[in-house]
Design a protein around this motif. Structure first.
Motif, short mmCIF file in Angstrom:
data_model
loop_
_atom_site.label_atom_id
_atom_site.label_comp_id
_atom_site.label_asym_id
_atom_site.label_seq_id
_atom_site.Cartn_x
_atom_site.Cartn_y
_atom_site.Cartn_z
N UNK A 92 1.09 -1.04 -0.39
CA UNK A 92 -0.01 -0.23 -0.06
C UNK A 92 0.77 1.36 -0.13
N UNK A 93 2.12 1.54 0.21
CA UNK A 93 2.59 2.01 1.25
C UNK A 93 4.22 2.64 0.28
N UNK A 94 4.72 1.59 -0.93
CA UNK A 94 5.79 1.09 -1.27
C UNK A 94 5.52 1.06 -2.90
N UNK A 95 7.27 2.63 -3.00
CA UNK A 95 6.80 2.09 -4.07
C UNK A 95 7.39 1.49 -5.52
N UNK A 96 8.16 0.02 -4.72
CA UNK A 96 8.78 -0.94 -5.57
C UNK A 96 8.14 -2.47 -4.76
N UNK A 97 7.71 -2.41 -3.54
CA UNK A 97 7.27 -4.09 -2.96
C UNK A 97 6.03 -3.59 -2.76
N UNK A 116 7.63 -9.39 -2.72
CA UNK A 116 6.96 -9.56 -4.26
C UNK A 116 7.56 -8.08 -4.95
N UNK A 117 8.18 -7.66 -5.87
CA UNK A 117 8.19 -6.03 -6.02
C UNK A 117 8.02 -6.16 -7.54
N UNK A 118 8.13 -4.64 -8.23
CA UNK A 118 8.01 -4.70 -9.28
C UNK A 118 8.29 -3.44 -9.66
N UNK A 119 8.87 -3.37 -11.22
CA UNK A 119 10.07 -2.21 -10.89
C UNK A 119 10.21 -1.73 -12.36
N UNK A 120 9.09 -0.32 -12.24
CA UNK A 120 9.04 0.44 -13.50
C UNK A 120 10.34 0.22 -15.17
N UNK A 121 9.87 0.49 -16.04
CA UNK A 121 11.51 0.19 -17.10
C UNK A 121 11.62 1.50 -16.95
N UNK A 122 11.19 2.83 -16.42
CA UNK A 122 12.52 4.14 -17.03
C UNK A 122 13.00 4.89 -15.03
N UNK A 123 13.29 3.31 -13.78
CA UNK A 123 13.82 3.95 -13.10
C UNK A 123 15.24 3.19 -13.18
N UNK A 124 16.04 4.01 -13.61
CA UNK A 124 17.67 4.06 -13.72
C UNK A 124 17.83 3.73 -14.90
#
Length: 182
Positions: free
Chosen positions: A38-43, A63-71
Protein backbone atom coordinates in the motif's frame (compact mmCIF):
# COMPACT_ATOMS: atom_id res chain seq x y z
CA UNK A 1 26.06 -8.74 9.21
CA UNK A 2 25.39 -5.20 10.33
CA UNK A 3 26.84 -1.87 9.36
CA UNK A 4 28.80 -1.80 12.61
CA UNK A 5 30.79 -4.94 11.74
CA UNK A 6 31.53 -4.46 8.03
CA UNK A 7 34.58 -2.63 6.76
CA UNK A 8 32.83 -1.71 3.50
CA UNK A 9 29.93 0.68 2.93
CA UNK A 10 28.37 0.92 -0.51
CA UNK A 11 25.09 2.58 0.55
CA UNK A 12 23.73 4.18 3.70
CA UNK A 13 20.44 5.90 2.97
CA UNK A 14 17.78 6.88 5.47
CA UNK A 15 14.83 9.10 6.02
CA UNK A 16 12.46 9.81 8.88
CA UNK A 17 9.01 11.16 9.48
CA UNK A 18 6.80 11.98 12.45
CA UNK A 19 3.60 9.97 12.68
CA UNK A 20 0.72 10.81 14.99
CA UNK A 21 0.44 7.23 16.32
CA UNK A 22 2.13 5.42 19.22
CA UNK A 23 5.25 3.31 18.51
CA UNK A 24 3.41 -0.01 19.01
CA UNK A 25 0.91 0.85 16.28
CA UNK A 26 3.71 1.95 13.92
CA UNK A 27 5.65 -1.27 14.59
CA UNK A 28 2.59 -3.42 13.90
CA UNK A 29 2.06 -1.55 10.65
CA UNK A 30 5.62 -1.89 9.32
CA UNK A 31 5.75 -5.62 10.15
CA UNK A 32 2.50 -6.28 8.25
CA UNK A 33 4.05 -7.61 5.03
CA UNK A 34 0.78 -8.04 3.17
CA UNK A 35 -0.03 -4.34 3.65
CA UNK A 36 3.41 -3.05 2.64
CA UNK A 37 2.34 -2.84 -0.99
CA UNK A 38 0.00 0.00 0.00
CA UNK A 39 2.87 2.40 0.62
CA UNK A 40 6.01 1.13 -1.10
CA UNK A 41 6.78 2.24 -4.66
CA UNK A 42 8.52 -1.08 -5.41
CA UNK A 43 7.43 -3.75 -2.91
CA UNK A 44 4.00 -5.12 -3.67
CA UNK A 45 3.70 -6.97 -0.36
CA UNK A 46 5.10 -10.14 1.09
CA UNK A 47 4.44 -13.40 2.87
CA UNK A 48 6.13 -15.21 5.72
CA UNK A 49 7.68 -18.46 4.52
CA UNK A 50 9.54 -19.46 7.70
CA UNK A 51 8.61 -18.31 11.21
CA UNK A 52 6.27 -15.49 12.14
CA UNK A 53 6.04 -11.73 11.86
CA UNK A 54 8.50 -9.76 13.92
CA UNK A 55 10.69 -12.70 15.03
CA UNK A 56 14.45 -12.91 14.50
CA UNK A 57 15.28 -15.72 12.09
CA UNK A 58 11.93 -15.58 10.29
CA UNK A 59 12.12 -15.46 6.49
CA UNK A 60 9.77 -13.68 4.12
CA UNK A 61 9.30 -13.45 0.40
CA UNK A 62 8.83 -9.93 -0.93
CA UNK A 63 6.97 -9.46 -4.21
CA UNK A 64 8.31 -6.53 -6.17
CA UNK A 65 7.73 -4.56 -9.34
CA UNK A 66 10.05 -2.09 -11.04
CA UNK A 67 9.05 0.19 -13.92
CA UNK A 68 11.22 0.38 -17.07
CA UNK A 69 12.12 4.03 -16.40
CA UNK A 70 13.93 3.38 -13.09
CA UNK A 71 17.64 4.10 -13.70
CA UNK A 72 16.80 3.08 -17.25
CA UNK A 73 20.38 3.05 -18.53
CA UNK A 74 21.41 0.29 -16.07
CA UNK A 75 20.76 -3.45 -16.53
CA UNK A 76 18.53 -3.85 -13.45
CA UNK A 77 15.58 -6.21 -13.07
CA UNK A 78 12.40 -4.80 -14.61
CA UNK A 79 8.81 -5.91 -14.14
CA UNK A 80 7.91 -8.44 -11.42
CA UNK A 81 10.32 -10.43 -9.28
CA UNK A 82 10.64 -11.69 -5.71
CA UNK A 83 13.31 -11.68 -3.02
CA UNK A 84 13.84 -13.54 0.22
CA UNK A 85 14.88 -11.77 3.39
CA UNK A 86 15.65 -12.85 6.94
CA UNK A 87 14.72 -10.89 10.04
CA UNK A 88 17.98 -10.08 11.83
CA UNK A 89 16.61 -7.84 14.59
CA UNK A 90 13.12 -7.32 15.95
CA UNK A 91 12.41 -5.49 19.17
CA UNK A 92 8.79 -4.37 19.47
CA UNK A 93 8.13 -1.45 19.24
CA UNK A 94 11.62 -0.10 18.50
CA UNK A 95 13.21 -1.85 15.51
CA UNK A 96 12.43 -4.22 12.65
CA UNK A 97 15.51 -5.08 10.56
CA UNK A 98 15.94 -7.60 7.75
CA UNK A 99 18.79 -8.72 5.49
CA UNK A 100 18.40 -9.74 1.88
CA UNK A 101 19.34 -13.34 1.13
CA UNK A 102 21.36 -14.57 -1.84
CA UNK A 103 20.32 -17.44 -4.13
CA UNK A 104 21.85 -19.95 -1.68
CA UNK A 105 19.80 -18.55 1.24
CA UNK A 106 22.67 -16.73 2.96
CA UNK A 107 22.14 -13.25 4.37
CA UNK A 108 24.00 -10.51 2.55
CA UNK A 109 25.27 -7.11 3.61
CA UNK A 110 22.05 -5.57 2.34
CA UNK A 111 19.99 -4.55 5.33
CA UNK A 112 16.72 -2.63 5.51
CA UNK A 113 15.13 -1.41 8.73
CA UNK A 114 12.40 0.54 10.40
CA UNK A 115 13.40 2.19 13.66
CA UNK A 116 10.72 3.75 15.84
CA UNK A 117 11.04 6.14 18.75
CA UNK A 118 8.39 7.81 20.86
CA UNK A 119 7.80 11.51 20.24
CA UNK A 120 5.21 12.89 22.65
CA UNK A 121 1.91 11.31 21.67
CA UNK A 122 3.33 10.09 18.36
CA UNK A 123 6.41 8.46 16.89
CA UNK A 124 9.42 9.18 14.75
CA UNK A 125 9.77 6.46 12.10
CA UNK A 126 13.19 6.07 10.47
CA UNK A 127 13.48 3.90 7.37
CA UNK A 128 17.07 2.89 6.60
CA UNK A 129 18.96 0.96 3.92
CA UNK A 130 22.57 -0.07 4.30
CA UNK A 131 24.74 -2.13 2.00
CA UNK A 132 28.28 -3.12 2.81
CA UNK A 133 29.85 -5.44 0.25
CA UNK A 134 27.97 -5.65 -3.02
CA UNK A 135 25.22 -8.26 -3.09
CA UNK A 136 25.00 -11.09 -5.56
CA UNK A 137 22.52 -9.08 -7.62
CA UNK A 138 24.56 -5.88 -7.58
CA UNK A 139 27.68 -7.76 -8.67
CA UNK A 140 25.67 -9.06 -11.64
CA UNK A 141 24.34 -5.62 -12.54
CA UNK A 142 27.80 -4.06 -12.41
CA UNK A 143 29.74 -6.97 -13.96
CA UNK A 144 30.25 -5.31 -17.34
CA UNK A 145 30.53 -1.71 -16.14
CA UNK A 146 33.73 0.31 -16.26
CA UNK A 147 34.75 2.15 -13.04
CA UNK A 148 33.08 5.40 -14.16
CA UNK A 149 29.80 3.62 -14.92
CA UNK A 150 30.00 1.81 -11.57
CA UNK A 151 30.28 5.13 -9.74
CA UNK A 152 27.43 6.61 -11.77
CA UNK A 153 25.26 3.58 -11.00
CA UNK A 154 26.00 3.79 -7.26
CA UNK A 155 25.07 7.49 -7.33
CA UNK A 156 21.91 6.99 -9.40
CA UNK A 157 20.82 3.95 -7.39
CA UNK A 158 21.40 5.78 -4.09
CA UNK A 159 19.18 8.63 -5.30
CA UNK A 160 16.51 6.10 -6.35
CA UNK A 161 16.61 4.45 -2.92
CA UNK A 162 16.37 7.84 -1.16
CA UNK A 163 13.29 8.68 -3.23
CA UNK A 164 11.71 5.29 -2.49
CA UNK A 165 12.37 5.66 1.24
CA UNK A 166 10.74 9.10 1.29
CA UNK A 167 7.71 7.86 -0.64
CA UNK A 168 7.38 4.82 1.63
CA UNK A 169 7.52 6.94 4.79
CA UNK A 170 4.88 9.35 3.48
CA UNK A 171 2.68 6.39 2.53
CA UNK A 172 2.99 4.80 5.98
CA UNK A 173 2.18 8.12 7.65
CA UNK A 174 -0.89 8.60 5.47
CA UNK A 175 -2.09 5.03 6.05
CA UNK A 176 -1.63 5.19 9.82
CA UNK A 177 -3.06 8.64 10.33
CA UNK A 178 -6.08 7.89 8.14
CA UNK A 179 -6.68 4.66 10.03
CA UNK A 180 -6.45 2.38 6.96
CA UNK A 181 -3.98 -0.31 8.17
CA UNK A 182 -5.16 -2.69 10.87
Amino acid sequence: MTEQTSQVQTFHVLGDIRIDQPPERVFDCVTDLAASGQWSPECGGGTWIVGAAGQVGSVFRGNNHREPTVVEWAPVVRGDWSTESEVVEAVRPEVFRWAMRDSAGNTQESVWSYEISADGTGSILTHRFWMGRLTEGMRGIMADMDPESEQQFISDWGAKIAGDIGETLRGIKTALESGSPK
